[in-house]
Design an enzyme around this catalytic site. Structure first.
Site, PDB file in Angstrom:
ATOM      1  N   GLU A 122      -1.006  -2.187   3.388  1.00 51.61           N
ATOM      2  CA  GLU A 122       0.210  -2.632   2.707  1.00 51.61           C
ATOM      3  C   GLU A 122       1.244  -3.028   3.755  1.00 51.61           C
ATOM      4  O   GLU A 122       1.688  -2.194   4.544  1.00 51.61           O
ATOM      5  CB  GLU A 122       0.776  -1.507   1.837  1.00 51.61           C
ATOM      6  CG  GLU A 122       2.115  -1.854   1.190  1.00 51.61           C
ATOM      7  CD  GLU A 122       2.901  -0.639   0.726  1.00 51.61           C
ATOM      8  OE1 GLU A 122       3.650  -0.767  -0.250  1.00 51.61           O
ATOM      9  OE2 GLU A 122       2.763   0.443   1.350  1.00 51.61           O
ATOM     10  N   ASP A 142      -1.136   2.894   3.342  1.00 48.04           N
ATOM     11  CA  ASP A 142       0.256   2.822   2.927  1.00 48.04           C
ATOM     12  C   ASP A 142       1.137   2.437   4.106  1.00 48.04           C
ATOM     13  O   ASP A 142       0.962   2.938   5.211  1.00 48.04           O
ATOM     14  CB  ASP A 142       0.673   4.188   2.372  1.00 48.04           C
ATOM     15  CG  ASP A 142       2.064   4.198   1.796  1.00 48.04           C
ATOM     16  OD1 ASP A 142       2.296   3.522   0.784  1.00 48.04           O
ATOM     17  OD2 ASP A 142       2.928   4.905   2.367  1.00 48.04           O
TER      18      ASP A 142
END
Length: 552
Positions: free
Chosen positions: A282, A213
């Site tokens: 990401e 993330d």
């Protein structure tokens, strides 16, 4: 009687390269399947539905966070990196999930949210207790300006200043997201060691990889310089809605710092201790996304793949954009690898972003999915995408997402893409739960449930199964190089080459028939489900159509 001789059999060869060209199915666990009747999806629910996922023909699953958390950001605020939140089950439930997925031939990737923790994590509780405790420098702390205002102009993606005043230390701490999500200080080697140990915990349990993330948010500039303003003509809403002033800054100092490369090399070294562990990062950057992906995936000593938001923003996909993004990536990241997606848990579902007003919506979604699964790179499919689910419309009183509540009504947040998976059209809550779900089931989505499409060869669901089988039969579509062919208007044409196999791929993203000159002969391939024909070196496509051929 002699004892039977033990026959030594070699272990099956480990494919360390399995991630390259893999199709990964993303599961948002709160909304996938409830097994205990509390209205919230859980790990046992995922286990129940794993055969369905395997039947699609994907290679892996990615499970969004299920760790212990106060759920201020629904699991992306972690209070214990090494345990399962009781809402989702137990570590034993996770182990059972892992075993069943592997039995079905599915790799398992899990979210690692290590740029920040929850403010209820023991690390932060200790850090905020004083300025001289052992974890005092584990988070990003800074003194106020002489007038008491925050140290600089950095903004939170979720709105307002990225700095929160803490009365215990009488300092500000950095939070790029909610105030309840303080940022870890990756300049501190002890922090890096701690998050790597948390990663090792899951590797030892047998996970096959991680989705990282906000991978470009790990480091900040120690100088705490103000971000410069971004000229209006350079702004875009690919990672934050246009109503969010976050888009007004050029984020030079609060993220995407060069020090991150060293940490990613440490992270990759840890992965390489395990037979086939891989990671996808990401990258949230509206101006330099592909360049960052290139840097983070260069060579074989950083993360294996990353994704940016090129196809996740509001701008409608077009033939020109597909070509521009892929050619730009090939130019800046010839040694890197991307993971492409059209939808995920953070953005409006692409069936709504791009499909509203389209005449034959199913045909349009079919050609888009075939395009996605033919691009050079790996692929992420978000749960329900294979059913053609659009964005659910929710009333303000049903909202759960703090992001949507903050920016309502111009931006309605992320709840509309997170509503429960629809399994049975006539069952209570579409078969997701026997209790009231945490988010309401959309009636429009219920009509597209799995049981209404399974076995119908004309359905989108069966198209996904068919095309994934077609892709698996032609390795060039998964791992091959890409080269674009001349085409005009709404058409996209390219070749994928791996070894001695060269596949020609032609797509019409428009509502009108089109023709593309192949510039050479190619033998038509079958099994993909599209009806376009090739005659005398010209492919003639109907609306939302595709054609595939093999060149000798």
């Amino acid at each position: 009687m002699q004892a039977a001789r033990k026959i030594e059999r070699p272990e099956p060869a480990v494919d360390r390269d399995w991630w390259r060209g893999a199709v990964i199915y993303q599961i948002y666990p709160r909304s996938f399947q409830d097994s205990n009747g509390d209205g919230i999806g859980d790990l046992r629910g995922i286990v129940r539905r794993l055969p369905y996922i395997a039947s699609l023909g994907v290679d892996a699953i990615w499970i969004s966070p299920f760790f212990k958390s106060p759920m201020k950001d629904f699991g992306y605020d972690v209070s214990d990196y090494c345990d399962v939140d009781p809402m989702f089950g137990t570590l034993a439930d996770f182990d059972a999930l892992l075993d069943e997925a592997h039995r079905l031939g599915l790799k398992v990737m899990i979210d690692q949210v290590i740029s920040h923790t929850s403010d209820e994590h023991p690390w932060f509780k200790e850090s905020r207790a004083s300025r001289d405790n052992p974890k005092a420098e584990w988070f990003v702390w800074a003194d106020a300006k002489p007038d008491g205002t925050p140290p600089n102009n950095w903004l939170s993606i979720f709105g307002g200043s990225a700095w929160q005043w803490d009365t215990r230390r009488q300092q500000y701490y950095l939070h790029n997201f909610l105030a309840e999500q303080p940022d870890l200080n990756f300049h501190n080697p002890a922090v890096q060691d701690a998050v790597l140990e948390a990663t090792r915990f899951w590797l030892e349990r047998g996970v096959d990889g991680f989705r990282l993330d906000t991978i470009n948010f790990y480091f900040h500039s120690l100088g705490l310089e103000d971000n410069p303003p971004l000229p209006a003509e350079r702004r875009n809403d690919s990672i934050a809605p246009s109503v969010n002033p976050y888009n007004y800054q050029d984020h030079l100092y609060d993220k995407s710092r060069p020090e991150n490369l060293g940490f990613l090399e440490r992270f990759r070294a840890l992965l390489d201790e395990y037979p086939a562990a891989a990671a996808v990062g990401e990258v949230g950057d509206a101006q330099r996304g592909l360049d960052i992906v290139a840097a983070y995936t260069a060579g074989d000593h950083r993360v294996q793949m990353c994704y940016a938001f090129d196809f996740l923003g509001p701008e409608k996909i077009s033939a020109a954009k597909v070509r521009n993004v892929l050619e730009t990536f090939g130019r800046v990241a010839s040694a890197g690898w991307s993971c492409w997606a059209f939808s995920n848990h953070d953005v409006i579902r692409h069936a709504s972003r791009w499909g509203e007003g389209v005449g034959d919506r199913t045909a349009y979604l079919k050609v888009l999915s075939a395009l996605l699964m033919s691009l050079r790179g790996s692929v992420c499919i978000y749960q329900g995408e294979e059913l053609g689910l659009g964005e659910a419309e929710l009333a303000f009183e049903d909202l759960q997402d703090p992001y949507g509540i903050r920016f309502w009504p111009e931006f309605k947040g992320r709840d509309g893409c997170r509503t429960p998976m629809v399994w049975e059209s006539k069952a209570q809550n579409a078969g997701f739960s026997a209790a009231k779900p945490w988010l309401p089931v959309s009636p429009e989505q219920k009509a597209l449930a799995v049981d209404t499409q399974a076995g119908d060869e004309a359905s989108l669901l069966e198209h996904y199964r068919r095309f994934l089988a077609f892709r698996r039969a032609h390795p060039a579509l998964a791992k091959g190089d890409i080269a674009f062919l001349p085409s005009e208007g709404d058409t996209v044409a390219f070749t994928r080459r791996e070894g001695n196999e060269e596949i020609v791929c032609v797509f019409n993203l428009g509502a009108q028939p089109a023709a593309v000159e192949l510039g050479g002969s190619a033998t038509p391939l079958s099994g993909h489900g599209f009806s376009a024909k090739a005659e005398a070196g010209t492919v003639r496509l109907g609306a939302y159509d595709a054609w595939f051929g093999r060149r000798a």
